[in-house]
Design a protein around this motif. Structure first.
Motif, mmCIF file in Angstrom:
data_model
loop_
_atom_site.group_PDB
_atom_site.id
_atom_site.type_symbol
_atom_site.label_atom_id
_atom_site.label_comp_id
_atom_site.label_asym_id
_atom_site.label_seq_id
_atom_site.Cartn_x
_atom_site.Cartn_y
_atom_site.Cartn_z
ATOM 1 N N LYS A 1 4.400 2.548 7.645
ATOM 2 C CA LYS A 1 3.675 1.276 7.567
ATOM 3 C C LYS A 1 3.839 0.641 6.182
ATOM 4 C CE LYS A 1 1.655 1.141 11.682
ATOM 5 N NZ LYS A 1 1.882 0.043 12.659
ATOM 6 N N TYR B 1 6.226 1.418 3.963
ATOM 7 C CA TYR B 1 7.654 1.174 3.736
ATOM 8 C C TYR B 1 8.079 -0.151 4.363
ATOM 9 C CZ TYR B 1 12.715 1.869 3.735
ATOM 10 O OH TYR B 1 14.070 1.712 3.548
ATOM 11 N N ASN B 2 7.750 -0.359 5.602
ATOM 12 C CA ASN B 2 8.203 -1.559 6.308
ATOM 13 C C ASN B 2 7.583 -2.822 5.717
ATOM 14 O OD1 ASN B 2 9.834 -0.104 8.086
ATOM 15 N ND2 ASN B 2 8.155 0.217 9.533
ATOM 16 N N ALA B 3 6.309 -2.759 5.358
ATOM 17 C CA ALA B 3 5.641 -3.933 4.791
ATOM 18 C C ALA B 3 6.210 -4.293 3.418
ATOM 19 C CB ALA B 3 4.140 -3.672 4.698
ATOM 20 N N ARG C 1 9.209 -3.399 2.225
ATOM 21 C CA ARG C 1 10.606 -3.803 2.376
ATOM 22 C C ARG C 1 10.706 -5.259 2.816
ATOM 23 N NH1 ARG C 1 13.576 -1.651 -0.207
ATOM 24 N NH2 ARG C 1 14.196 0.295 0.740
ATOM 25 N N GLN C 2 9.806 -5.686 3.677
ATOM 26 C CA GLN C 2 9.832 -7.064 4.144
ATOM 27 C C GLN C 2 9.427 -8.036 3.035
ATOM 28 O OE1 GLN C 2 7.435 -7.793 7.602
ATOM 29 N NE2 GLN C 2 7.965 -9.960 7.725
ATOM 30 N N ALA C 3 8.392 -7.689 2.278
ATOM 31 C CA ALA C 3 7.879 -8.598 1.250
ATOM 32 C C ALA C 3 8.691 -8.539 -0.049
ATOM 33 C CB ALA C 3 6.418 -8.267 0.963
ATOM 34 N N TYR C 4 9.214 -7.346 -0.382
ATOM 35 C CA TYR C 4 9.931 -7.140 -1.646
ATOM 36 C C TYR C 4 11.168 -6.293 -1.376
ATOM 37 C CZ TYR C 4 5.416 -8.619 -3.549
ATOM 38 O OH TYR C 4 4.260 -9.318 -3.840
ATOM 39 N N PRO C 5 12.237 -6.890 -0.858
ATOM 40 C CA PRO C 5 13.415 -6.111 -0.434
ATOM 41 C C PRO C 5 14.071 -5.309 -1.552
ATOM 42 C CG PRO C 5 13.510 -8.375 0.390
ATOM 43 C CD PRO C 5 12.391 -8.328 -0.578
#
Length: 657
Positions: free
Chosen positions: A392, A394-396, A398-402
């Motif tokens: 949860k 990691y995905n959040a 990665r989406q907001a701050y690649p």
């Protein structure tokens, strides 16, 4: 008893026996000198760049490393919150001056600060108070170090229904030596007043206290009483001499604020970044239930980011992932924790116009902090909800701050991870022999997948002492293995970094201090010999010797502002001296004996340690090398760490680096 007649022959026989025994001992000593050859291939085609980030530091609030440590606040429990929200409460280490017939103190919930509502009510009962008055005092963290000529800034919040004169003083622990004092008049009104007073010491006392007294009968309330030295590192609130010790390591990253401190024994006592930002007076503080002490959180999330900037080190934010030592948040309910972490990243990286970036800007730092690494939890891999929660976060993120690199708690050094990660944590605390042999740990690690972050390593327990030479030698050997495997090992840091000698919860530690003294253990000094490795060029080395099982080595080329060097590091973990031949091939420059040096870390006994009484018993000793050459012979002392810096003549080597 023999007669005089046969005494002479016996004396001769005894002499011959001792002579033979001496010869045997001498022969034994000669036989104990081993021989070895270390070949260094410095050819450019085999050289490999070590990551710029390889060696850094890990700071955890443990051993009073922060509160009563690098954070320079001298008052302990400055807001009277440590006793809890239920009043009356314990005000330790505050105490009274006078007796129960002259003064009565208790906590209540009348503070002007909504996030830390506890204040101290002091009622003076005496009409004719003793000479010097009655009041309260705070001894700080095992005594305040007050030094002659230095200034200390007192800030406190007070209120009193009647105009009252307060005398604020810096005194010896028994109150008999007055180092500085001033009279503060509190206007009689119902509102809280912020009082600021500079105190300049006229004398030195290493175990001083702050005291606040009055001779007037009546009631005074106190809250958020702070005393800070005027001289802190860059004016940012850190003890200059302790930060200097960190600077000498040239750390490339700062991992913070834990460790188990991040988790808590229970989630209710975990570190909360939101509670540690904003004006210091408004921070509620919290009880660190893993290491068993209260922190006012003056050293908070913002201050850690500021420290990383001051050190020119990459900040690595370790956050709680909904897991403590004893309770966990179900993945189905983790969303608020994920949002909280996203807000923490916005606080660091967001523009000054963003919701949380504006809070940072209001604290004095309009420019973002460059957070590029975050660790999702600490040592939580085996917990029930870790993997679900991890994904949860990691995905959040990665989406907001690649671009942010995320660190998993699960060890991927021997088997592949079953979840995505950019890096994984590797922690090792073990005995010296085991750690020495672990220098080859990452030789067999897959070169595909995430990189390793050896975020905690140290020799501990039995043969560590309180920081022994033996421990440092094993750690040095381990680090040469990390250098050689730096294509897969991206970062490494020793743990713990600091210990207040009055609260050694964990042993050993790199830097030992009290209110006024400090020293580095051999493990600290060992790390100074690796400070040029980050970003250097690594060269293959080969050891040829029947004694090679007791040796470890690595070689790098590095540059300072003026010169280039080939550094050859060799650890002799054994009890025999070694005659070592160093043979170098493929160098693109000649070795210049002028400017070449040898630095050796050793001592008479392998369990020797440093101490306040002898802080330099085990430290590196540097000497010039007149015999420096592409092939040379040196002697390695038993149980030693030798670092040979061979100066290189100017050549195309500089351009290649």
């Amino acid at each position: 008893m023999g007669t005089g007649k046969d005494a002479a022959p016996r004396a001769i026989l005894c002499f011959l026996f001792l002579f033979c025994l001496g010869c045997k001992c001498l022969a034994s000593e000669l036989e104990a000198t081993q021989t070895a050859t270390l070949t260094v291939d410095a050819s450019p085609q085999l050289a490999r760049k070590i990551p710029d980030t390889l060696f850094g530091i890990f700071f955890e609030e443990i051993n009073h490393a922060g509160a009563g440590g690098i954070w320079a606040e001298l008052v302990s429990n400055r807001g009277f919150e440590a006793g809890g929200l239920h009043t009356p409460s314990n005000i330790d280490p505050w105490s009274i001056i006078g007796d129960d017939s002259s003064i009565y103190v208790e906590t209540d919930r009348t503070s002007c600060f909504s996030r830390n509502i506890i204040a101290l009510r002091m009622e003076v009962l005496c009409d004719n108070c003793p000479t010097g008055g009655v009041g309260i005092y705070n001894p700080g963290f095992w005594g305040m170090n007050i030094e002659d000529g230095k200034a200390y800034n007192l800030v406190m919040y007070v209120k009193s229904p009647e105009t009252t004169d307060l005398i604020v003083s810096l005194t010896s622990s028994d109150g008999l030596q007055n180092l500085a004092s001033a009279t503060i008049t509190v206007s009689g009104e119902s509102n809280w007043t912020k009082v600021e007073q500079k105190l300049v010491a006229k004398g030195t006392n290493r175990t001083s206290r702050l005291q606040i007294t009055t001779n007037k009968k009546g009631v005074v309330w106190f809250d958020q009483v702070s005393l800070m030295p005027e001289d802190t590192y860059k004016g940012h609130g850190f003890r200059t001499e302790l930060i200097s010790m960190i600077l000498d390591l040239k750390p490339r990253f700062l991992r913070f604020p834990g460790g188990c401190f991040v988790e808590g024994e229970w989630l209710r006592n975990a570190f909360r970044w939101r509670e540690s930002i904003g004006p210091w007076e408004e921070r509620p503080g919290h009880f660190g239930d893993v290491w068993h002490y209260w922190t006012d959180d003056g050293l908070g999330y913002y201050e850690f980011l500021q420290l990383a900037e001051d050190l020119d080190a990459e900040p690595i934010w370790v956050f709680n992932n909904g897991v403590s030592h004893n309770d966990e948040v179900d993945t189905a309910a983790i969303a608020p924790f994920v949002k909280d972490v996203l807000d923490s990243i916005e606080f660091a990286r967001g523009s000054a116009n963003s919701t949380w970036g504006s809070v940072r800007a209001a604290m004095g730092h309009p420019e973002p902090f460059p957070v590029k690494y975050v660790a999702i939890g600490n040592e939580d891999c085996g917990k029930k909800f870790y993997r679900g929660n991890y994904l949860k976060f990691y995905n959040a993120i990665r989406q907001a701050y690649p671009d942010i690199q995320m660190i998993s708690n699960c060890d991927g050094s021997s088997t592949p991870l079953d979840h995505p990660a950019d890096l994984y944590d590797f922690h090792v605390y073990t005995d010296s022999k085991t750690l020495f042999n672990m220098k080859s740990t990452f030789d067999r690690t897959s070169r595909s997948g995430p990189k390793a972050f050896v975020s905690e390593y140290a020799v501990w327990r039995g043969d560590a002492g309180r920081g022994s030479l033996l421990a440092s030698l094993a750690e040095a050997a381990f680090l040469t293995g990390l250098e050689k495997n730096s294509d897969i090992v991206y970062m490494a840091s020793y743990a713990p970094l600091f210990v207040n000698n009055n609260d050694q919860t964990w042993n050993p530690d790199a830097i030992v201090f009290n209110s006024w003294q400090h020293y580095g253990t051999p493990s600290y000094w060992m790390q100074t010999l690796f400070r040029e490795s980050s970003g250097a060029m690594l060269h293959p080395t080969t050891i040829s010797s029947s004694y090679s099982g007791s040796l470890a080595a690595s070689a790098i080329t590095w540059q300072d502002s003026e010169n280039s060097f080939l550094r050859v590091k060799v650890i002799n973990f054994g009890s025999d001296a070694v005659t070592l031949t160093i043979s170098t091939t493929g160098l693109q420059a000649s070795i210049n004996a002028l400017g070449s040096t040898a630095t050796v870390l050793t001592s008479a006994n392998v369990m020797d340690e440093n101490s306040f009484s002898n802080p330099t018993k085990v430290v590196p000793v540097k000497s010039d090398m007149s015999n420096a050459a592409e092939q040379m012979q040196v002697t390695l002392a038993p149980h030693s760490f030798s670092s040979f810096d061979l100066a290189l003549a100017q050549s195309k080597l500089v351009a290649e680096m």
